[in-house]
Motif scaffolding. Structure first.
Motif, short mmCIF file in Angstrom:
data_model
loop_
_atom_site.label_atom_id
_atom_site.label_comp_id
_atom_site.label_asym_id
_atom_site.label_seq_id
_atom_site.Cartn_x
_atom_site.Cartn_y
_atom_site.Cartn_z
N LEU A 178 -46.55 -7.74 20.55
CA LEU A 178 -45.96 -7.77 21.89
C LEU A 178 -44.86 -8.83 21.99
O LEU A 178 -43.78 -8.56 22.52
N VAL A 179 -45.15 -10.02 21.49
CA VAL A 179 -44.16 -11.10 21.56
C VAL A 179 -42.90 -10.70 20.80
O VAL A 179 -41.77 -10.86 21.29
N LEU A 180 -43.08 -10.17 19.59
CA LEU A 180 -41.92 -9.79 18.78
C LEU A 180 -41.14 -8.65 19.44
O LEU A 180 -39.90 -8.62 19.39
N TYR A 181 -41.85 -7.73 20.07
CA TYR A 181 -41.21 -6.60 20.76
C TYR A 181 -40.26 -7.11 21.85
O TYR A 181 -39.09 -6.69 21.92
N TYR A 182 -40.73 -8.01 22.69
CA TYR A 182 -39.90 -8.51 23.80
C TYR A 182 -38.81 -9.44 23.29
O TYR A 182 -37.68 -9.43 23.79
N TRP A 183 -39.12 -10.25 22.29
CA TRP A 183 -38.10 -11.17 21.77
C TRP A 183 -36.95 -10.42 21.12
O TRP A 183 -35.80 -10.83 21.22
N ARG A 184 -37.26 -9.33 20.43
CA ARG A 184 -36.18 -8.54 19.82
C ARG A 184 -35.29 -7.91 20.87
O ARG A 184 -34.13 -7.60 20.61
N LYS A 185 -35.82 -7.73 22.07
CA LYS A 185 -35.02 -7.23 23.18
C LYS A 185 -34.37 -8.39 23.95
O LYS A 185 -33.74 -8.18 24.98
N GLN A 186 -34.52 -9.62 23.41
CA GLN A 186 -33.99 -10.84 24.03
C GLN A 186 -34.52 -11.04 25.45
O GLN A 186 -33.83 -11.52 26.35
N GLN A 187 -35.81 -10.70 25.63
CA GLN A 187 -36.48 -10.91 26.90
C GLN A 187 -37.41 -12.10 26.79
O GLN A 187 -38.25 -12.17 25.88
N ASP A 188 -37.26 -13.05 27.71
CA ASP A 188 -38.20 -14.17 27.76
C ASP A 188 -39.53 -13.68 28.33
O ASP A 188 -39.56 -12.80 29.20
N LEU A 189 -40.62 -14.26 27.85
CA LEU A 189 -41.96 -13.83 28.25
C LEU A 189 -42.65 -14.89 29.08
O LEU A 189 -42.55 -16.08 28.77
N SER A 190 -43.35 -14.47 30.11
CA SER A 190 -44.28 -15.35 30.80
C SER A 190 -45.69 -14.90 30.42
O SER A 190 -45.89 -13.78 29.91
N LEU A 191 -46.66 -15.76 30.66
CA LEU A 191 -48.04 -15.38 30.35
C LEU A 191 -48.47 -14.18 31.20
O LEU A 191 -49.21 -13.30 30.73
N GLU A 192 -47.98 -14.11 32.42
CA GLU A 192 -48.31 -12.99 33.30
C GLU A 192 -47.78 -11.68 32.72
O GLU A 192 -48.48 -10.66 32.71
N MET A 193 -46.54 -11.71 32.20
CA MET A 193 -45.98 -10.51 31.56
C MET A 193 -46.79 -10.11 30.33
O MET A 193 -47.05 -8.93 30.09
N LEU A 194 -47.22 -11.12 29.57
CA LEU A 194 -47.98 -10.84 28.36
C LEU A 194 -49.33 -10.20 28.70
O LEU A 194 -49.77 -9.26 28.02
N ILE A 195 -49.97 -10.68 29.75
CA ILE A 195 -51.26 -10.10 30.16
C ILE A 195 -51.07 -8.64 30.55
O ILE A 195 -51.85 -7.76 30.17
#
Length: 804
Positions: free
Chosen positions: A210-227
């Motif tokens: 999940l982290v790699l998926y969003y990072w490759r899209k250059q999207q910053d992640l919050s814990l809420e988004m990750l949940i």
């Protein structure tokens, strides 16, 4: 010769004085260490009481005087003593920090103990050629700031507000990307008590994907988004298996609940408040002044410490990979006690990023310094990437074996038996220096710290440091008051104003449901402004969105009074909800057939007012990048000047090295003449004379550290040569020749010192003024210009009270 005030001008750290290896006495010879050598990293090793903390504080103090920023991880609370440096050495400054136990033990008042402590510290500093002026210079060179992640008692750090996506270039490096993802995921799982194997754990693999998926899209992640993504992953497969087969939805919900429980915990707020965990914010202040940022984590649990340290290392790597390469020292990363974070066999989340730093940081001018009680607690691969060891007292055979394996064959001046004897019987503040940058081991005593070493600081005392101003003033962090929305409760009508079809209007939806929705009018202008300058390779666009209240003088709008509008206009609707009420419009505005005339005024306003301000240092022909802060630009200026200074200093040193070699040739010829008269006066005397000159120039050139063991051998050799020469009757002539050449060497060394000091002054960033230059747009660079009437909900009305 050079004093403590001159060392920083030559990029030398003053760490202490060398010991005479025969007598064990401390000499007057300073132990000087080239700061650039820390780019190959360092380890401070020694059992409790050996003086590791004092040496670590000495290193940070010397870096601070050189205006080099540091990030310090403080698991025990000792490194916060760096904030207790008092340029006035006044008793009142020491009084809040003296030990209450000593007050009772000595039977004196707290004020008396503070006066005694201040006097002791002043005498101690003077005995090491240090004074108030050097303390003041250190405090003026950097800001000392202490942070308390996970707690609002001090200065909190926002760790989980956003897991920033690394730059695309960083993610292209598979090893770096894997280390960053692994450290982020492992630290989050550690926070919920899950010790997961990155290769076997479904939790770890899912979160990593999940982290790699969003990072490759250059999207910053919050814990809420990750949940949310754990419950509903944005991809259908993990590997060759569907997501539901790999990790069934009920199990994913369990993991989401674990993460959510952490997020819902009252203690979680301590991880989302305060300074965002962006490394550049901790290296330089907003004004560009270097910082020593101390992360105090003594109050955290073991899992929380591991979580924070791993997140910090991951963010540090991400920041590092965005920097340009540097051959000189750019900053320090110091960890006071590495035990448990970098073990030789286990694989805690912090291990991979730490190993990656040791392997890659040198290319970016970053020095990593690790401190530990036992060398066997450090990963052997990590030790092999560390070029300098400061080794204090070690009594176990196992620890001594690890040290001997690391320094085997590094020097001829001590035998293995001598080294083991020294390690087991070393007094406090005494260290054996092994460095890949020098030819022999050096025994030395650390200097008196400029900071008051009062021992571990508690969390409550951290708060006192901030409130008393010892820590940098945090300033007023309260958000600026926002202007009240246009419109009032009076003057609203259920009949919408009549407008020409040429006037575009839209209605923003209310953020919360209300029975009676009241709308106020705003004139909103949007445009794209391009700033282009080919000679500087600048091609930037800025999206403009400004608003003005629609008032009686709207026919001649004053866009200077406009405010930025951050509402997403894409949410506007063509029609207002049924039952809405509208503020009245000025008759002049209602009579407009279109907004083209107002658009022309808006275009003129943008043309005359919009600028892309850039900072420039003309003598360096250096201009800031668009969006670059003053702090980051000042850092770039300092890095450039440091590089230029090092390049010029290398040229100066090379010229003086040639002069030094000519002096060596004169010595060789002098002794050659003696050899003709006395065959048993051998090259031993030449080695003796050379060792003195080479040692002096070694300290200045940084080619090797001046060694007292060399000087001791010199004295013995000179005495031996003297006995031979007395037999010949030529001793006076030979001694005169040596004295004359030594005077030439001393004069040359002084001349070199003056040259290097002048270079340091000429490349001081304070001597280079920063000016502002503006890039202006052309009329053709203003496009997508549009004006529209936007109706915005007004919620603070009496009608809301009537519904209660």
């Amino acid at each position: 010769m050079a004093g403590a005030s001159d060392y920083e001008k030559m990029d030398l750290f003053y760490l202490g004085r060398e010991l005479d290896p025969e007598t064990g006495e401390t000499t007057r010879q300073p132990l000087l260490y080239k700061n650039k050598h820390l780019t190959t990293h360092a380890a401070i090793i020694g059992m409790t009481g050996s003086g590791k903390t004092g040496l670590g504080i000495d290193l940070i103090e010397e870096a601070a005087i050189d205006k080099l920023p540091s990030i310090v991880i403080d698991p025990k609370g000792d490194m916060t003593n760096l904030l207790l440096s008092f340029p006035d050495l006044a008793a009142d400054d020491f009084e809040p920090w003296v030990d209450e136990g000593q007050v009772a033990q000595k039977g004196i008042s707290r004020k008396e103990l503070a006066a005694d402590t201040a006097a002791t510290w002043g005498k101690g500093l003077a005995s090491w050629d240090l004074d108030k002026e050097r303390i003041g210079r250190m405090r003026g060179s950097v800001d000392f700031v202490v942070y308390t992640p996970g707690s609002s008692t001090g200065r909190p750090v926002s760790v989980l507000d956003s897991m920033d996506a690394p730059d695309p270039e960083v993610l292209k490096d598979n090893d770096t990307a894997a280390a960053l993802v692994n450290s982020t995921v492992s630290s989050i799982l550690a926070l919920v008590g899950v010790k997961a194997d990155p290769l076997k754990s479904r939790e770890h693999i899912l979160l990593s994907s999940l982290v790699l998926y969003y990072w490759r899209k250059q999207q910053d992640l919050s814990l809420e988004m990750l949940i949310g993504a754990v419950v509903n992953p944005p991809f259908a497969k993990i590997g060759s298996l569907t997501t539901d087969v790999f990790y069934p939805q009920p199990k994913r919900m369990d993991l989401a609940m674990q993460l959510n429980n952490i997020m819902a915990s009252p203690a979680f707020s301590g991880w989302t408040q305060g300074e965002p965990l962006r490394i550049e914010n901790f290296l330089y202040s907003d004004s560009g002044k270097p910082q020593v940022s101390i992360f105090y984590i003594a109050h955290l649990s073991d899992d929380e410490r591991m979580f924070f340290v791993t997140m910090l290392l991951g963010r540090f790597i991400s920041w590092m990979r965005r920097q340009e390469g540097s051959s000189g020292l750019r900053c320090l990363l110091y960890m006071d006690e590495i035990f448990g974070y970098f073990p030789p066999s286990a694989n805690p989340p912090s291990k991979k990023p730490m190993l990656l730093l040791l392997k890659q940081a040198r290319a970016y001018g970053i020095g990593v310094v690790l401190s530990t009680q036992n060398p066997v607690d450090l990963d052997y691969k990590g030790l092999s990437n560390i070029g300098t060891w400061f080794v204090g007292r070690l009594q176990t055979r196992q620890d001594q074996d690890r040290v001997m394996a690391g320094i085997a064959g590094s020097s001829d001046n001590y035998s293995e038996q001598q080294i083991r004897a020294m390690l087991s019987d070393m007094r406090g503040r005494t260290f054996l220096l092994y460095s890949a940058h020098q030819d022999e081991l050096v025994l030395f005593e650390t200097r008196w710290a400029m900071s008051y070493l009062r021992g571990p600081v508690s969390l409550s005392e951290i708060g006192k440091m901030i409130t008393t101003g010892i820590d940098r003033d945090s300033g007023d962090q309260s958000p600026a008051a926002q202007p009240a929305p246009a419109g009032t409760a009076e003057g609203y009508s259920i009949i919408p104003p009549m407008l020409s079809v040429g006037v575009e209007q839209c209605f923003l939806p209310a953020p919360i449901p209300v029975e009676e929705l009241n709308y106020a009018p705003w004139l909103v202008g949007t445009a794209t402004v391009r700033f282009f300058k080919q000679s500087q390779r600048i091609d930037e666009t800025s999206e403009i969105c400004l608003r003005l209240p629609v008032t009686d003088d709207i026919e001649k709008p004053d866009w200077q009074q406009a405010e930025e509008y951050t509402v997403e206009l894409g949410d506007c609707e063509d029609q207002a909800p049924e039952g809405s009420r509208f503020a009245s419009l000025p008759s002049a505005f209602s009579a407009l057939r279109n907004l083209r005339g107002l658009e022309k005024e808006f275009d003129d306003f943008l043309y005359h007012s919009k600028r892309l301000p850039l900072m420039k240092v003309t003598p360096l022909n250096l201009t800031s990048k668009p969006g670059e802060t003053e702090a980051l630009f000042n850092k770039r200026v300092a890095d450039l000047l440091r590089g230029k200074k090092e390049a010029e200093a290398d040229k100066v040193k090379e010229r003086y090295a040639k002069k030094q070699r000519r002096l060596e040739t004169r010595l060789e010829k002098a002794y050659a003449r003696i050899d003709k008269e006395k065959g048993d006066v051998t090259a031993k005397g030449i080695d003796t004379a050379l060792s003195v000159g080479v040692a002096i120039f070694g300290a200045l050139f940084g080619r090797k550290t001046l060694s007292v063991s060399t000087a001791t051998r010199t004295a013995r050799s000179m005495r031996g040569a003297g006995r031979v020469l007395k037999e010949k009757g030529d001793v006076q002539r030979a001694e005169d020749a040596v004295v004359l050449i030594q005077e030439d060497i001393d004069a040359l060394a002084r001349e070199l010192q003056e040259k290097l000091s002048a270079l340091a002054e000429s490349f001081d960033p304070l001597n280079y003024d920063l000016e502002i230059v503006n890039i202006t747009p052309r009329h053709s660079d203003i496009y997508n210009l549009q004006l529209r009437l936007v109706w915005e909900p007004v919620l603070d009305l009496p009608a809301v009270d009537n519904m209660r």
